[in-house]
Design a protein around this motif. Structure first.
Motif, PDB file in Angstrom:
ATOM      1  N   ARG A  60       4.817  33.360  20.173  1.00  0.00           N
ATOM      2  CA  ARG A  60       5.039  34.467  21.100  1.00  0.00           C
ATOM      3  C   ARG A  60       6.112  35.439  20.603  1.00  0.00           C
ATOM      4  O   ARG A  60       6.286  36.521  21.197  1.00  0.00           O
ATOM      5  CB  ARG A  60       5.410  33.959  22.495  1.00  0.00           C
ATOM      6  CG  ARG A  60       6.709  33.171  22.583  1.00  0.00           C
ATOM      7  CD  ARG A  60       7.421  33.419  23.906  1.00  0.00           C
ATOM      8  NE  ARG A  60       7.622  34.819  24.157  1.00  0.00           N
ATOM      9  CZ  ARG A  60       8.590  35.547  23.611  1.00  0.00           C
ATOM     10  NH1 ARG A  60       9.427  34.991  22.743  1.00  0.00           N
ATOM     11  NH2 ARG A  60       8.700  36.817  23.891  1.00  0.00           N
ATOM     12  N   LEU A  61       6.821  35.105  19.517  1.00  0.00           N
ATOM     13  CA  LEU A  61       7.797  36.039  18.951  1.00  0.00           C
ATOM     14  C   LEU A  61       7.146  37.359  18.549  1.00  0.00           C
ATOM     15  O   LEU A  61       7.807  38.401  18.506  1.00  0.00           O
ATOM     16  CB  LEU A  61       8.490  35.419  17.741  1.00  0.00           C
ATOM     17  CG  LEU A  61       9.451  34.259  18.039  1.00  0.00           C
ATOM     18  CD1 LEU A  61       9.917  33.607  16.743  1.00  0.00           C
ATOM     19  CD2 LEU A  61      10.646  34.731  18.851  1.00  0.00           C
ATOM     20  N   THR A  62       5.846  37.316  18.274  1.00  0.00           N
ATOM     21  CA  THR A  62       5.101  38.535  17.952  1.00  0.00           C
ATOM     22  C   THR A  62       5.236  39.570  19.068  1.00  0.00           C
ATOM     23  O   THR A  62       5.327  40.772  18.809  1.00  0.00           O
ATOM     24  CB  THR A  62       3.609  38.205  17.728  1.00  0.00           C
ATOM     25  OG1 THR A  62       3.494  37.253  16.674  1.00  0.00           O
ATOM     26  CG2 THR A  62       2.819  39.442  17.362  1.00  0.00           C
TER      27      THR A  62
ATOM     28  N   LEU B 216      21.168  28.634   3.943  1.00  0.00           N
ATOM     29  CA  LEU B 216      20.536  29.752   4.636  1.00  0.00           C
ATOM     30  C   LEU B 216      20.938  29.753   6.100  1.00  0.00           C
ATOM     31  O   LEU B 216      20.661  28.801   6.838  1.00  0.00           O
ATOM     32  CB  LEU B 216      19.009  29.655   4.535  1.00  0.00           C
ATOM     33  CG  LEU B 216      18.222  30.703   5.326  1.00  0.00           C
ATOM     34  CD1 LEU B 216      18.524  32.108   4.831  1.00  0.00           C
ATOM     35  CD2 LEU B 216      16.725  30.420   5.266  1.00  0.00           C
ATOM     36  N   ASP B 217      21.626  30.824   6.509  1.00  0.00           N
ATOM     37  CA  ASP B 217      21.861  31.071   7.920  1.00  0.00           C
ATOM     38  C   ASP B 217      20.576  31.686   8.459  1.00  0.00           C
ATOM     39  O   ASP B 217      20.356  32.889   8.374  1.00  0.00           O
ATOM     40  CB  ASP B 217      23.050  32.026   8.093  1.00  0.00           C
ATOM     41  CG  ASP B 217      23.272  32.427   9.552  1.00  0.00           C
ATOM     42  OD1 ASP B 217      22.536  31.924  10.428  1.00  0.00           O
ATOM     43  OD2 ASP B 217      24.176  33.241   9.805  1.00  0.00           O
ATOM     44  N   GLY B 218      19.733  30.823   8.983  1.00  0.00           N
ATOM     45  CA  GLY B 218      18.437  31.264   9.500  1.00  0.00           C
ATOM     46  C   GLY B 218      18.425  31.301  11.012  1.00  0.00           C
ATOM     47  O   GLY B 218      17.450  30.849  11.626  1.00  0.00           O
ATOM     48  N   ALA B 219      19.495  31.834  11.596  1.00  0.00           N
ATOM     49  CA  ALA B 219      19.580  31.903  13.059  1.00  0.00           C
ATOM     50  C   ALA B 219      18.284  32.444  13.661  1.00  0.00           C
ATOM     51  O   ALA B 219      17.789  31.935  14.665  1.00  0.00           O
ATOM     52  CB  ALA B 219      20.770  32.766  13.471  1.00  0.00           C
ATOM     53  N   ARG B 220      17.731  33.480  13.024  1.00  0.00           N
ATOM     54  CA  ARG B 220      16.459  34.066  13.484  1.00  0.00           C
ATOM     55  C   ARG B 220      15.371  33.890  12.416  1.00  0.00           C
ATOM     56  O   ARG B 220      14.529  34.776  12.217  1.00  0.00           O
ATOM     57  CB  ARG B 220      16.666  35.546  13.818  1.00  0.00           C
ATOM     58  CG  ARG B 220      17.613  35.774  15.001  1.00  0.00           C
ATOM     59  CD  ARG B 220      17.773  37.249  15.332  1.00  0.00           C
ATOM     60  NE  ARG B 220      18.568  37.458  16.531  1.00  0.00           N
ATOM     61  CZ  ARG B 220      19.904  37.586  16.545  1.00  0.00           C
ATOM     62  NH1 ARG B 220      20.585  37.531  15.409  1.00  0.00           N
ATOM     63  NH2 ARG B 220      20.539  37.764  17.684  1.00  0.00           N
ATOM     64  N   LEU B 221      15.361  32.756  11.767  1.00  0.00           N
ATOM     65  CA  LEU B 221      14.398  32.515  10.691  1.00  0.00           C
ATOM     66  C   LEU B 221      12.961  32.523  11.201  1.00  0.00           C
ATOM     67  O   LEU B 221      12.043  32.958  10.495  1.00  0.00           O
ATOM     68  CB  LEU B 221      14.700  31.177  10.008  1.00  0.00           C
ATOM     69  CG  LEU B 221      13.810  30.806   8.821  1.00  0.00           C
ATOM     70  CD1 LEU B 221      13.870  31.868   7.725  1.00  0.00           C
ATOM     71  CD2 LEU B 221      14.208  29.438   8.251  1.00  0.00           C
ATOM     72  N   PHE B 222      12.742  32.069  12.420  1.00  0.00           N
ATOM     73  CA  PHE B 222      11.378  32.056  12.960  1.00  0.00           C
ATOM     74  C   PHE B 222      10.868  33.477  13.193  1.00  0.00           C
ATOM     75  O   PHE B 222       9.673  33.732  13.069  1.00  0.00           O
ATOM     76  CB  PHE B 222      11.314  31.213  14.236  1.00  0.00           C
ATOM     77  CG  PHE B 222      11.338  29.737  13.970  1.00  0.00           C
ATOM     78  CD1 PHE B 222      10.162  29.015  13.868  1.00  0.00           C
ATOM     79  CD2 PHE B 222      12.542  29.068  13.792  1.00  0.00           C
ATOM     80  CE1 PHE B 222      10.172  27.651  13.604  1.00  0.00           C
ATOM     81  CE2 PHE B 222      12.572  27.710  13.522  1.00  0.00           C
ATOM     82  CZ  PHE B 222      11.388  26.996  13.424  1.00  0.00           C
ATOM     83  N   ASN B 223      11.774  34.399  13.509  1.00  0.00           N
ATOM     84  CA  ASN B 223      11.369  35.808  13.586  1.00  0.00           C
ATOM     85  C   ASN B 223      10.892  36.303  12.232  1.00  0.00           C
ATOM     86  O   ASN B 223       9.875  36.997  12.117  1.00  0.00           O
ATOM     87  CB  ASN B 223      12.538  36.677  14.062  1.00  0.00           C
ATOM     88  CG  ASN B 223      12.891  36.449  15.515  1.00  0.00           C
ATOM     89  OD1 ASN B 223      13.715  35.601  15.826  1.00  0.00           O
ATOM     90  ND2 ASN B 223      12.267  37.187  16.412  1.00  0.00           N
ATOM     91  N   ALA B 224      11.632  35.946  11.185  1.00  0.00           N
ATOM     92  CA  ALA B 224      11.241  36.342   9.831  1.00  0.00           C
ATOM     93  C   ALA B 224       9.890  35.746   9.465  1.00  0.00           C
ATOM     94  O   ALA B 224       9.033  36.421   8.877  1.00  0.00           O
ATOM     95  CB  ALA B 224      12.302  35.894   8.830  1.00  0.00           C
ATOM     96  N   SER B 225       9.690  34.488   9.810  1.00  0.00           N
ATOM     97  CA  SER B 225       8.450  33.798   9.468  1.00  0.00           C
ATOM     98  C   SER B 225       7.242  34.415  10.169  1.00  0.00           C
ATOM     99  O   SER B 225       6.214  34.696   9.541  1.00  0.00           O
ATOM    100  CB  SER B 225       8.568  32.314   9.834  1.00  0.00           C
ATOM    101  OG  SER B 225       7.356  31.640   9.617  1.00  0.00           O
ATOM    102  N   VAL B 226       7.369  34.646  11.479  1.00  0.00           N
ATOM    103  CA  VAL B 226       6.256  35.202  12.244  1.00  0.00           C
ATOM    104  C   VAL B 226       5.920  36.615  11.760  1.00  0.00           C
ATOM    105  O   VAL B 226       4.747  36.989  11.634  1.00  0.00           O
ATOM    106  CB  VAL B 226       6.595  35.200  13.749  1.00  0.00           C
ATOM    107  CG1 VAL B 226       5.605  36.049  14.537  1.00  0.00           C
ATOM    108  CG2 VAL B 226       6.594  33.769  14.279  1.00  0.00           C
ATOM    109  N   ALA B 227       6.951  37.411  11.465  1.00  0.00           N
ATOM    110  CA  ALA B 227       6.720  38.796  11.046  1.00  0.00           C
ATOM    111  C   ALA B 227       6.164  38.895   9.627  1.00  0.00           C
ATOM    112  O   ALA B 227       5.353  39.774   9.335  1.00  0.00           O
ATOM    113  CB  ALA B 227       8.019  39.587  11.156  1.00  0.00           C
ATOM    114  N   SER B 228       6.592  37.993   8.749  1.00  0.00           N
ATOM    115  CA  SER B 228       6.183  38.075   7.336  1.00  0.00           C
ATOM    116  C   SER B 228       4.938  37.269   7.018  1.00  0.00           C
ATOM    117  O   SER B 228       4.264  37.515   6.015  1.00  0.00           O
ATOM    118  CB  SER B 228       7.323  37.583   6.439  1.00  0.00           C
ATOM    119  OG  SER B 228       7.518  36.184   6.610  1.00  0.00           O
TER     120      SER B 228
END
Length: 339
Positions: free
Chosen positions: A250-252, A167-179
């Motif tokens: 804080r990504l929110t 998994l290329d999760g370069a922005r995985l934390f964005n996905a996690s916070v949003a989902s």
């Protein structure tokens, strides 16, 4: 300047700078840097993997995954707009000696049936399938979150066919916070995962690759071969610890700002937001204005806003920790003036 080119342009926070100043260091090639070890242990815990490795960039992390999972002459399956395929200088071929097998997806998501059909049978004429690559969030689809059920189905296909999933999760934390789905849950449907410390999380440099202990030990040797063996690297690892500790929730704010910007742009004549804004990336179409994307970017620059043209009529705008809600209001006023 209000810089919306990428979330890679963030400046380290005061706490990150202080952490670098005070970091306890050693020689990481000898595995003696305590700050690096602390960061890697924290990253392994966050992803739910046995071990983790600090790498210089997301591209290096992805290439280490390909080099470690595959052998020259094999093939890797990727979505046709995947970062590994489109934006890493053909490194999978130049370094690992493997060829890509791109599959058309929907907002970055491959159909599991199409993917399984692309896995090569045992035939002397064909390369072996050495790896399946996923990307979450999907950059070229405007920061789209890869559907969790899609990830699960692809992982099941991979298990049946004994092919590793990276998994290329370069922005995985964005996905996690949003989902609302944890990074560890996402990572559980992969064999290895890469994520960037230097994008939305705000660290000045570095990424992480995580997987089994055996995988990380072999990847460490490949990192050395690529010139990625670092010495007193705790100085650059310390901000990464701050990133994982303080910068996730804080990504929110970035996601809220992106939606606010998208809604404002959609109300302006001649502009269309091409993507469903799920995280921090907006793809703006300017075809209804007198300008090409490149010309529009130049007009923005004259007004004090930086953006990037990604096509004849498309511009990418990315929110991050150095862009405030007030900045969004300013950008909307400036764009309204331009058109």
């Amino acid at each position: 300047m209000i810089d919306l080119r990428s979330d890679t342009v963030t400046k380290p926070t005061d706490k990150m700078r202080q952490a670098s100043l005070e970091a306890e260091v050693g020689d990481d090639v000898y595995e003696e840097d305590p700050t690096i070890k602390e960061l890697e242990a924290k990253a392994a815990e966050v992803t739910g993997k046995e071990a983790a490795l600090f790498v210089t960039s997301g591209t290096q992390g992805n290439q280490l995954a390909v080099l470690t999972h595959t052998k020259p002459g094999q093939e890797i399956i990727l979505e046709e707009d995947a970062h590994i395929y489109k934006f890493e200088g053909a490194a999978i071929s130049a370094l690992a000696g493997v060829q890509p097998r791109p599959i058309k997806g929907t907002k970055g998501a491959m159909n599991p049936e199409d993917l399984e059909a692309a896995i090569r049978p045992d035939d002397i004429h064909f390369p072996e399938t050495g790896m399946i690559g996923l990307e979450n969030t999907h950059n070229q689809s405007g920061g789209t979150i890869l559907p969790f059920e899609n990830m699960k189905e692809i992982y099941e296909v991979a298990r049946r066919n004994q092919v590793p999933v990276h998994l290329d999760g370069a922005r995985l934390f964005n996905a996690s916070v949003a989902s609302g789905i944890s990074v560890q849950t996402y990572a559980s449907y992969t064999d290895t995962v890469q994520f960037c410390l230097s994008k939305g999380l705000g660290a000045p440099v570095g990424s992480i690759i995580a997987g089994s202990k055996d995988f990380i030990q072999r990847a460490r040797k490949w990192r050395k071969r690529l010139g990625g063996g670092l010495r007193q690297a705790g100085i650059i690892a310390a901000p990464g610890i701050v990133a994982l500790t303080d910068m996730v929730d804080r990504l929110t704010e970035d996601h809220k700002n992106a939606k606010k910007l998208a809604e404002g742009l959609d109300r302006l004549d001649g502009l269309t937001v091409e993507n469903d804004v799920e995280t921090n990336i907006i793809v703006l179409n300017v075809k209804g204005t007198p300008y090409t994307a490149s010309e529009f970017v130049e007009r923005l620059k004259e007004k004090g806003v930086l953006a990037g043209a990604i096509g004849p009529d498309s511009i990418r705008l990315v929110t991050h920790l150095d862009v405030t809600s007030e900045d969004i209001e300013t950008v909307l006023k400036l764009i309204k003036g331009i058109i």
